[in-house]
Design an enzyme around this catalytic site. Structure first.
Site, PDB file in Angstrom:
ATOM      1  N   SER A   8       0.838  -1.199   0.000  1.00 30.58           N
ATOM      2  CA  SER A   8       0.000   0.000   0.000  1.00 30.58           C
ATOM      3  C   SER A   8       0.872   1.249   0.000  1.00 30.58           C
ATOM      4  CB  SER A   8      -0.902   0.018   1.235  1.00 30.58           C
ATOM      5  OG  SER A   8      -1.527   1.279   1.368  1.00 30.58           O
ATOM      6  N   HIS A  33      -1.273  -1.137  -4.279  1.00 24.04           N
ATOM      7  CA  HIS A  33      -2.546  -0.858  -3.606  1.00 24.04           C
ATOM      8  C   HIS A  33      -2.643   0.622  -3.264  1.00 24.04           C
ATOM      9  CE1 HIS A  33      -6.099  -2.197  -1.366  1.00 24.04           C
ATOM     10  NE2 HIS A  33      -5.780  -1.281  -0.463  1.00 24.04           N
ATOM     11  N   ASP A  35      -5.013   3.344  -1.282  1.00 26.88           N
ATOM     12  CA  ASP A  35      -6.080   3.554  -0.303  1.00 26.88           C
ATOM     13  C   ASP A  35      -6.635   4.963  -0.434  1.00 26.88           C
ATOM     14  OD1 ASP A  35      -6.167   1.086   1.349  1.00 26.88           O
ATOM     15  OD2 ASP A  35      -4.079   1.583   1.752  1.00 26.88           O
ATOM     16  N   MET A  37      -9.219   7.650   0.883  1.00 22.29           N
ATOM     17  CA  MET A  37     -10.058   7.988   2.038  1.00 22.29           C
ATOM     18  C   MET A  37     -10.505   9.441   1.942  1.00 22.29           C
ATOM     19  SD  MET A  37      -7.788   6.231   5.057  1.00 22.29           S
ATOM     20  CE  MET A  37      -6.940   4.669   4.814  1.00 22.29           C
ATOM     21  N   HIS A  66      -8.719   1.032  -3.712  1.00 16.25           N
ATOM     22  CA  HIS A  66      -9.755   0.770  -2.704  1.00 16.25           C
ATOM     23  C   HIS A  66     -10.384   2.096  -2.286  1.00 16.25           C
ATOM     24  CE1 HIS A  66     -10.672  -0.717   1.660  1.00 16.25           C
ATOM     25  NE2 HIS A  66     -11.775  -0.527   0.958  1.00 16.25           N
ATOM     26  N   MET A  68     -12.498   4.065   0.029  1.00 16.50           N
ATOM     27  CA  MET A  68     -13.137   4.172   1.346  1.00 16.50           C
ATOM     28  C   MET A  68     -13.781   5.547   1.429  1.00 16.50           C
ATOM     29  SD  MET A  68     -10.210   2.268   3.611  1.00 16.50           S
ATOM     30  CE  MET A  68      -8.900   2.556   2.408  1.00 16.50           C
ATOM     31  N   MET A 137     -11.567  -6.549   5.297  1.00 17.97           N
ATOM     32  CA  MET A 137     -10.824  -5.617   6.138  1.00 17.97           C
ATOM     33  C   MET A 137     -10.538  -6.274   7.484  1.00 17.97           C
ATOM     34  SD  MET A 137     -10.160  -2.978   4.373  1.00 17.97           S
ATOM     35  CE  MET A 137      -9.485  -1.977   5.712  1.00 17.97           C
ATOM     36  N   ASP A 175      -6.733  -6.887   4.090  1.00 23.32           N
ATOM     37  CA  ASP A 175      -6.011  -5.632   4.323  1.00 23.32           C
ATOM     38  C   ASP A 175      -6.197  -5.205   5.768  1.00 23.32           C
ATOM     39  OD1 ASP A 175      -4.821  -3.150   4.246  1.00 23.32           O
ATOM     40  OD2 ASP A 175      -6.219  -2.268   2.812  1.00 23.32           O
TER      41      ASP A 175
END
Length: 221
Positions: A8, A33, A35, A37, A66, A68, A137, A175
């Site tokens: 990540s 990866h 992330d 957010m 991903h 979120m 998760m 993850d």
């Protein structure tokens, strides 16, 4: 199937992001990866599609993105255009999941669905046949470096059983709190893709750490 390590970049040095991505690719990583957010679905804010686009220019590996974020359907196109190869949304953030999955696929990416620690696997029963990846998760999302939640192992095992029973081939990703101690546990449970951030980028030797990860999750040496 050979198991994949997906570092990540949330834990990478963003001042040298291109070099940090090339470092893990050269060491044997399988995915990169990302992330995403938004400060609403989770408390933290990370980065958006511009960083994904920059990452795409630095690697030949698939970008595993991903989201979120709340209302992910409003932002799918920007991440698809930025180069996401796998685009995963949070089950808890989506009202019309079937529609979102199809939108991702129509955009040319593989579609994933993530479930938080408090969300049961059973809630995915109606979409398992049309998704490419389930992300379990193993921490509550929002921050890197958290402690692994052991209940994730049961979820991974259940997903692996369902996959076999239904004759499906979706990938199982995990993850949160993944390190050299937890990696062999989730790999044995049936995880195909392991996301690791701080355990990779905060280690003394990134290349050796990735090699050690790959050895233990693929039972080599």
């Amino acid at each position: 199937m050979k198991k994949i390590l997906a570092p990540s970049i949330l834990s990478a040095d963003f001042g040298n992001l291109s070099d940090q991505i090339k470092l893990v690719q050269n060491a044997g990583a399988g995915f990169i990866h990302c992330d995403i957010m938004d400060g609403r679905f989770v408390p933290n804010i990370t980065f958006g599609s511009l960083i994904v686009e920059a990452a795409k220019k630095s690697t030949t590996l698939p970008l595993d993105v991903h989201l979120m974020i709340v209302e992910p359907h409003l932002h799918l196109d920007s991440f698809l255009k930025a180069g996401a190869d796998i685009l995963t949304v949070q089950f808890e953030a989506v009202t019309h999941l079937d529609r979102v999955i199809n939108q991702i696929k129509e955009g040319g990416a593989k579609a994933g669905v993530a479930i938080n620690p408090g969300t049961p696997v059973d809630l995915l029963s109606e979409v398992l046949e049309i998704i490419d990846l389930v992300l379990v998760m193993s921490v509550n999302p929002g921050f890197g470096g958290q402690k692994f939640i052991p209940n994730a192992v049961k979820k991974i095992e259940k997903l692996a059983e369902l996959r076999d029973e239904m004759g499906l081939n979706f990938m199982i990703e995990v993850d949160g709190g993944i390190n050299l101690q937890t990696a062999p546990i989730v790999a044995a449970a049936g995880a195909d893709v392991l996301v690791a951030g701080s355990a990779v980028y905060n280690s003394a030797n990134v290349t050796e750490t990735i090699k050690n990860f790959l050895k233990i999750i693929n039972h080599r040496g």
